[in-house]
Design an enzyme around this catalytic site. Structure first.
Site, PDB file in Angstrom:
ATOM      1  N   ASP A 174       0.989  -1.137  -0.008  1.00 37.66           N
ATOM      2  CA  ASP A 174      -0.167   0.118   0.073  1.00 37.66           C
ATOM      3  C   ASP A 174       0.851   1.210   0.219  1.00 37.66           C
ATOM      4  O   ASP A 174       1.677   1.592   0.923  1.00 37.66           O
ATOM      5  CB  ASP A 174      -0.858  -0.027   1.084  1.00 37.66           C
ATOM      6  CG  ASP A 174      -1.988   0.988   1.249  1.00 37.66           C
ATOM      7  OD1 ASP A 174      -1.615   2.069   0.584  1.00 37.66           O
ATOM      8  OD2 ASP A 174      -2.890   0.997   1.969  1.00 37.66           O
ATOM      9  N   HIS A 175       0.949   1.899  -1.183  1.00 40.89           N
ATOM     10  CA  HIS A 175       1.795   3.015  -1.251  1.00 40.89           C
ATOM     11  C   HIS A 175       1.477   4.197  -0.272  1.00 40.89           C
ATOM     12  O   HIS A 175       2.353   5.074  -0.061  1.00 40.89           O
ATOM     13  CB  HIS A 175       1.896   3.470  -2.822  1.00 40.89           C
ATOM     14  CG  HIS A 175       3.102   4.305  -3.072  1.00 40.89           C
ATOM     15  ND1 HIS A 175       4.163   4.545  -2.219  1.00 40.89           N
ATOM     16  CD2 HIS A 175       3.835   4.648  -4.386  1.00 40.89           C
ATOM     17  CE1 HIS A 175       5.328   4.994  -2.755  1.00 40.89           C
ATOM     18  NE2 HIS A 175       4.886   5.203  -4.149  1.00 40.89           N
ATOM     19  N   ARG A 176       0.173   4.118   0.218  1.00 37.18           N
ATOM     20  CA  ARG A 176      -0.173   5.321   1.065  1.00 37.18           C
ATOM     21  C   ARG A 176       0.808   5.101   2.527  1.00 37.18           C
ATOM     22  O   ARG A 176       0.901   6.039   3.390  1.00 37.18           O
ATOM     23  CB  ARG A 176      -1.625   5.153   1.774  1.00 37.18           C
ATOM     24  CG  ARG A 176      -2.461   5.484   0.310  1.00 37.18           C
ATOM     25  CD  ARG A 176      -3.854   5.255   0.899  1.00 37.18           C
ATOM     26  NE  ARG A 176      -4.024   4.148   1.343  1.00 37.18           N
ATOM     27  CZ  ARG A 176      -5.378   3.624   1.659  1.00 37.18           C
ATOM     28  NH1 ARG A 176      -6.509   4.226   1.934  1.00 37.18           N
ATOM     29  NH2 ARG A 176      -5.524   2.334   2.283  1.00 37.18           N
TER      30      ARG A 176
END
Length: 600
Positions: free
Chosen positions: A572-574
């Site tokens: 998850d790039h967040r």
């Protein structure tokens, strides 16, 4: 010059002492013509009182909990036109009985206003069911004789009764919002057949007699008016007399139904008076065939219209009024809450509806050849919804690499043979990968964290429970092995084998698939190289393991044959940055390339 206009309760038919359940304006408010200013609710109907003219509210003569009848003062409105009250004065000063007789005998029924809220002079007239045995030549409901002049009722035996929409006053093209019976159903007298809803009232159409339903002629969404055919009732004795219409006090609800039998039009069903003293008891539960009506939100017609204008689904709004009734403040509060949702929560809500993405158009594949339709297994349906939600909400990135497991594979085969001879479990690559991943999660703990629902913080977990994808006949399942960092390779082999067997047999419990902080999807036994696994939300990472193959690897002097396993790390790039994920992958490759590092 401004003139004061006295507003009174309009003609509400046979109803008397109707409780006021809501005042929609206050002194000083400016109102438009036909705007709802108060809501009344008997045990049969929820009714709005509209403003006869536009103006400013000067005084209010009623309060919530009061009981009113036709002609009772409601409020005083100051209007700009001097001649406005002059036209209303005769009707206001005439006795209630004379006004009713004059309106019904001398004047045609007023037409609905352009805004669709009906006439201001007769906004809320409940009517009666046309219960005559023959539909031809039946007099209109408003021409029936008073009760004391009506001829004696004639007893009929099992004659069919044509049920039509009763006199609903000025309304026409009223939508059908619910059909509570079907052909072949047996109904009791006064049992609700269908429910109508205009912009001023929610109305029930009851059965004029007991019998069996046939020839049902309307469906949800149809628009009906007085005289529209509903169905035919047959198979029971009934009275074919015209319904009574008297000025007697409003009768009490019947013990077992939705209201009194003497007033056949039965809108509403709850006595929501604010005052506890002298309030009529709420009517009993509807017959079993009408249980679906419990799902209709409890709100007045004006509130329903207000919600429709804002695009609010009243089924999702909590009611703060008496008996859970939805008020205007409830609708406004729901809208404010929806607008104030943080981005993370809003995106989660959007995921359930596809985030506004146009649906894939349906195709009739049978036109191209033979087809067979098989229903999806329950597990596949649940997995599909979960994966779709995760894919729409999580910005995925996948980091790939290859690990040299030449020495690891040689050790695994030797240890597996020794374990089998001792009666122990077979050792596969999965327990080794899980043990290495547990070490990686200790070094890079953000991979076992989760983003908070509001997107404002990161929830770090101090445990290492790792899930693994299990292929079953019914679809993909992800059982979870707990405390992987505290267990040996042999223990992990035993536990993964037992959980995989339970998954294939459909014996996994709910707790067996909860609590994971990271997931592993291993396709090594099937084939393929790299792939992009979908993050198993609310986790932030997942490792894909593909089939190991022999490849030539340069050792600085020559190419050597080495067993290389492809790895795919989705995240998850967040939460996870690219550099953080790359360092995580480098450590994992080192650990798999030299298992001695696990003891350091």
């Amino acid at each position: 010059m401004a003139t004061e206009l006295k507003v009174t309760v309009p003609d509400i038919g046979d109803y008397q002492d109707v409780p006021v359940i809501e005042l929609l304006v206050a002194v000083g408010d400016t109102v438009d013509k036909d705007q709802a200013i108060a809501t009344l609710e008997s045990d049969k109907a929820t009714l709005d009182v509209p403003a006869p003219e536009a103006g400013v509210v000067k005084s209010i003569a009623i309060k919530v909990g009061d009981k009113v009848s036709m002609g009772d003062a409601v409020m005083v409105i100051e209007v700009g036109a001097a001649d406005a009250p002059a036209e209303k004065a005769p009707a206001e000063e005439a006795p209630a009985g004379e006004a009713e007789a004059s309106e019904k005998a001398d004047s045609p029924s007023p037409q609905p206003s352009p805004e669709g809220r009906g006439s201001s002079s007769l906004p809320l007239p409940p009517g009666e069911v046309d219960a005559t045995a023959s539909g031809e030549g039946a007099p209109p409901a408003d021409e029936t004789l008073p009760a004391e002049e009506a001829p004696p009722a004639a007893e009929t035996a099992a004659e069919p009764i044509a049920v039509t929409i009763p006199d609903i006053g000025d309304y026409s093209d009223v939508p059908v919002i619910e059909v509570l019976v079907a052909d072949g159903d047996t109904v009791e007298k006064d049992q609700t057949l269908v429910v109508l809803e205009s912009d001023k009232a929610t109305l029930d159409v009851p059965a004029p007699a007991a019998g069996v339903v046939s020839g049902l002629a309307i469906k949800v969404g149809d628009k009906v008016a007085m005289g529209t055919a509903v169905c035919v009732l047959s198979g029971a004795a009934s009275r074919a007399s015209a319904p009574e219409k008297t000025k007697s006090p409003s009768p009490q609800p019947s013990p077992g139904g939705r209201g009194s039998k003497s007033l056949p039009l039965q809108p509403g069903a709850v006595d929501a008076t604010a005052s506890g003293e002298g309030a009529r008891p709420a009517s009993a539960a509807a017959p079993e065939t009408a249980t679906a009506s419990d799902t209709i939100p409890y709100a007045s017609p004006s509130i329903r219209k207000f919600a429709r204008e804002l695009g609010v689904d009243l089924a999702k709004v909590g009611g703060s009024g008496p008996k859970g009734r939805i008020t205007q403040d409830d609708v406004q509060g729901y809208v404010k809450l929806a607008l104030a949702k943080p981005p993370a929560a809003a995106s989660a809500a959007a995921a359930t509806s596809g985030s506004g993405i146009p649906p894939i158009p349906a195709v009739d594949f049978a036109q191209f050849g033979e087809i067979e339709v098989k229903p999806l297994a329950r597990i596949r349906k649940l997995s599909a919804a979960h994966l779709h939600r995760a894919w729409l909400n999580i910005p995925h990135v996948t980091q790939t690499d290859e690990a040299d497991i030449t020495e690891l594979e040689a050790f695994r085969k030797e240890a597996s043979e020794e374990s089998a001879k001792a009666g122990g479990p077979k050792l596969t690559l999965l327990p080794f990968v899980m043990k290495a991943m547990a070490k990686v999660l200790e070094a890079y703990p953000e991979f076992r964290a989760s983003l908070s629902p509001d997107g404002e913080s990161l929830i770090h977990k101090r445990y290492t429970h790792i899930g693994f994808a299990a292929d079953t006949p019914n679809g993909l399942m992800v059982p979870v092995v707990r405390d992987v960092d505290r267990k040996s390779i042999t223990q992990l082999a035993v536990e993964t084998g037992e959980l995989a067997a339970k998954a294939r047999d459909g014996k996994l419990k709910g707790g067996d698939m909860k609590g994971g902080v990271f997931s592993i999807s291993s396709l090594g036994g099937i084939g393929g190289s790299h792939f992009t696994p979908i993050v198993n939300a609310p986790e932030v990472g997942i490792l894909g393991v593909s089939k190991a193959v022999i490849k030539p690897v340069w050792d600085g002097a020559a190419f050597q044959p080495r067993l290389m396993v492809p790895l795919s790390l989705s995240y998850d790039h967040r939460v996870i940055d690219g550099a953080y994920a790359a360092r995580t992958m480098v450590l994992l490759v080192k650990l798999l390339g030299d298992m001695r590092r696990l003891v350091l």
